[in-house]
Design a protein around this motif. Structure first.
Motif, PDB file in Angstrom:
ATOM      1  N   THR A  14     -10.816  21.046 -36.194  1.00 26.06           N
ATOM      2  CA  THR A  14     -12.176  21.219 -35.660  1.00 26.06           C
ATOM      3  C   THR A  14     -13.099  20.174 -36.267  1.00 26.06           C
ATOM      4  N   LEU A  15     -13.012  20.011 -37.577  1.00 29.45           N
ATOM      5  CA  LEU A  15     -13.850  19.015 -38.247  1.00 29.45           C
ATOM      6  C   LEU A  15     -13.515  17.620 -37.746  1.00 29.45           C
ATOM      7  N   SER A  16     -12.250  17.337 -37.554  1.00 30.46           N
ATOM      8  CA  SER A  16     -11.840  16.010 -37.091  1.00 30.46           C
ATOM      9  C   SER A  16     -12.525  15.663 -35.771  1.00 30.46           C
ATOM     10  N   GLY A  17     -12.587  16.625 -34.861  1.00 25.74           N
ATOM     11  CA  GLY A  17     -13.266  16.400 -33.583  1.00 25.74           C
ATOM     12  C   GLY A  17     -14.752  16.152 -33.760  1.00 25.74           C
ATOM     13  N   LEU A  18     -15.384  16.930 -34.649  1.00 26.65           N
ATOM     14  CA  LEU A  18     -16.811  16.738 -34.916  1.00 26.65           C
ATOM     15  C   LEU A  18     -17.064  15.354 -35.505  1.00 26.65           C
ATOM     16  N   VAL A  19     -16.233  14.969 -36.476  1.00 25.51           N
ATOM     17  CA  VAL A  19     -16.403  13.662 -37.123  1.00 25.51           C
ATOM     18  C   VAL A  19     -16.124  12.540 -36.124  1.00 25.51           C
ATOM     19  N   ASP A  20     -15.126  12.712 -35.254  1.00 29.70           N
ATOM     20  CA  ASP A  20     -14.853  11.715 -34.210  1.00 29.70           C
ATOM     21  C   ASP A  20     -16.098  11.463 -33.367  1.00 29.70           C
ATOM     22  N   ARG A  21     -16.742  12.552 -32.923  1.00 31.03           N
ATOM     23  CA  ARG A  21     -17.940  12.414 -32.075  1.00 31.03           C
ATOM     24  C   ARG A  21     -19.089  11.770 -32.847  1.00 31.03           C
ATOM     25  N   LEU A  22     -19.273  12.175 -34.103  1.00 36.49           N
ATOM     26  CA  LEU A  22     -20.349  11.603 -34.910  1.00 36.49           C
ATOM     27  C   LEU A  22     -20.088  10.131 -35.223  1.00 36.49           C
ATOM     28  N   GLU A  23     -18.834   9.787 -35.420  1.00 32.92           N
ATOM     29  CA  GLU A  23     -18.475   8.392 -35.676  1.00 32.92           C
ATOM     30  C   GLU A  23     -18.729   7.550 -34.423  1.00 32.92           C
ATOM     31  N   ALA A  24     -18.411   8.100 -33.252  1.00 32.93           N
ATOM     32  CA  ALA A  24     -18.653   7.387 -31.995  1.00 32.93           C
ATOM     33  C   ALA A  24     -20.153   7.158 -31.764  1.00 32.93           C
ATOM     34  N   LYS A  25     -20.982   8.061 -32.266  1.00 28.59           N
ATOM     35  CA  LYS A  25     -22.435   7.928 -32.139  1.00 28.59           C
ATOM     36  C   LYS A  25     -23.020   7.029 -33.226  1.00 28.59           C
ATOM     37  N   GLY A  26     -22.183   6.631 -34.187  1.00 29.32           N
ATOM     38  CA  GLY A  26     -22.649   5.757 -35.263  1.00 29.32           C
ATOM     39  C   GLY A  26     -23.339   6.488 -36.405  1.00 29.32           C
ATOM     40  N   PHE A  27     -23.149   7.815 -36.508  1.00 27.76           N
ATOM     41  CA  PHE A  27     -23.847   8.598 -37.525  1.00 27.76           C
ATOM     42  C   PHE A  27     -23.053   8.753 -38.817  1.00 27.76           C
ATOM     43  N   VAL A  28     -21.736   8.618 -38.747  1.00 30.33           N
ATOM     44  CA  VAL A  28     -20.894   8.689 -39.941  1.00 30.33           C
ATOM     45  C   VAL A  28     -19.819   7.616 -39.843  1.00 30.33           C
ATOM     46  N   GLU A  29     -19.235   7.336 -40.992  1.00 36.19           N
ATOM     47  CA  GLU A  29     -18.091   6.426 -41.062  1.00 36.19           C
ATOM     48  C   GLU A  29     -17.009   7.110 -41.881  1.00 36.19           C
ATOM     49  N   ARG A  30     -15.782   6.821 -41.496  1.00 37.92           N
ATOM     50  CA  ARG A  30     -14.650   7.250 -42.322  1.00 37.92           C
ATOM     51  C   ARG A  30     -14.236   6.041 -43.148  1.00 37.92           C
ATOM     52  N   GLN A  31     -14.037   6.275 -44.439  1.00 44.02           N
ATOM     53  CA  GLN A  31     -13.607   5.203 -45.333  1.00 44.02           C
ATOM     54  C   GLN A  31     -12.432   5.700 -46.157  1.00 44.02           C
ATOM     55  N   PRO A  32     -11.538   4.812 -46.549  1.00 40.74           N
ATOM     56  CA  PRO A  32     -10.433   5.249 -47.403  1.00 40.74           C
ATOM     57  C   PRO A  32     -10.956   5.757 -48.737  1.00 40.74           C
ATOM     58  N   ASP A  33     -10.342   6.810 -49.231  1.00 44.13           N
ATOM     59  CA  ASP A  33     -10.695   7.354 -50.534  1.00 44.13           C
ATOM     60  C   ASP A  33     -10.013   6.495 -51.594  1.00 44.13           C
ATOM     61  N   PRO A  34     -10.775   5.857 -52.491  1.00 45.98           N
ATOM     62  CA  PRO A  34     -10.159   5.000 -53.504  1.00 45.98           C
ATOM     63  C   PRO A  34      -9.192   5.758 -54.421  1.00 45.98           C
ATOM     64  N   ALA A  35      -9.385   7.073 -54.545  1.00 47.99           N
ATOM     65  CA  ALA A  35      -8.512   7.871 -55.401  1.00 47.99           C
ATOM     66  C   ALA A  35      -7.217   8.282 -54.699  1.00 47.99           C
TER      67      ALA A  35
END
Length: 158
Positions: free
Chosen positions: A68-89
């Motif tokens: 569910t979160l993945s879908g929300l983040v996908d939509r927000l990323e498409a709108k330019g509101f969030v970015e996914r970045q690799p976790d350095p840890a």
């Protein structure tokens, strides 16, 4: 609406309040042309509060499944509101980060949320309102602690 002892219990009231708040937030953010669902707004507020946060931790914080979160983040990323970045840890994990556009939209949502809270508190003595918030926080903390104990017991039994 007349009082009903079956539906005027803690769980029913909290659920009704949550549903009413979500519906009002959806209506007002749509009117404001923000094009966000309440779920998307909750993600944005939680990412702002937490800073860059792993998707798994964010899903847990929101009480939703990872998909569910993945879908929300996908939509927000498409709108330019969030970015996914690799976790350095942990290269396998992704951090969700608020963009400048995301921060801007959160500032547009804040007055809407403030107005709804104000309307909910209308006619309630400010001291009573503060006591209500303290009591609700305590109830939440109690349930979180009980859940943690139950999960720890399940882990120990496994």
């Amino acid at each position: 609406m007349p009082a009903n002892p079956e539906t005027d219990t803690f769980g029913f009231i909290v659920n009704d309040l949550s549903r009413l708040i979500r519906a009002e937030m959806d209506r007002r953010t749509t009117e404001a042309g923000l094009g966000l669902t309440t779920g998307e707004g909750r993600v944005l507020f939680n990412v702002r509060r937490a800073g860059p946060v792993r998707q798994t931790a964010l899903a847990e914080r929101l009480g939703v499944e990872a998909m569910t979160l993945s879908g929300l983040v996908d939509r927000l990323e498409a709108k330019g509101f969030v970015e996914r970045q690799p976790d350095p840890a942990d290269r396998r994990a992704k951090l969700v980060t608020l963009t400048e556009a995301g921060a801007t939209v959160v500032t547009k949502i804040e007055p809407i949320a403030t107005a709804i809270r104000s309307e909910a508190a209308h006619g309630i003595d400010p001291d009573d309102w503060q006591r209500l918030l303290v009591s609700l926080r305590a109830a939440r903390a109690n349930l979180i602690a009980n859940r943690a104990e139950a999960l720890a017991g399940e882990d120990a039994a496994a």
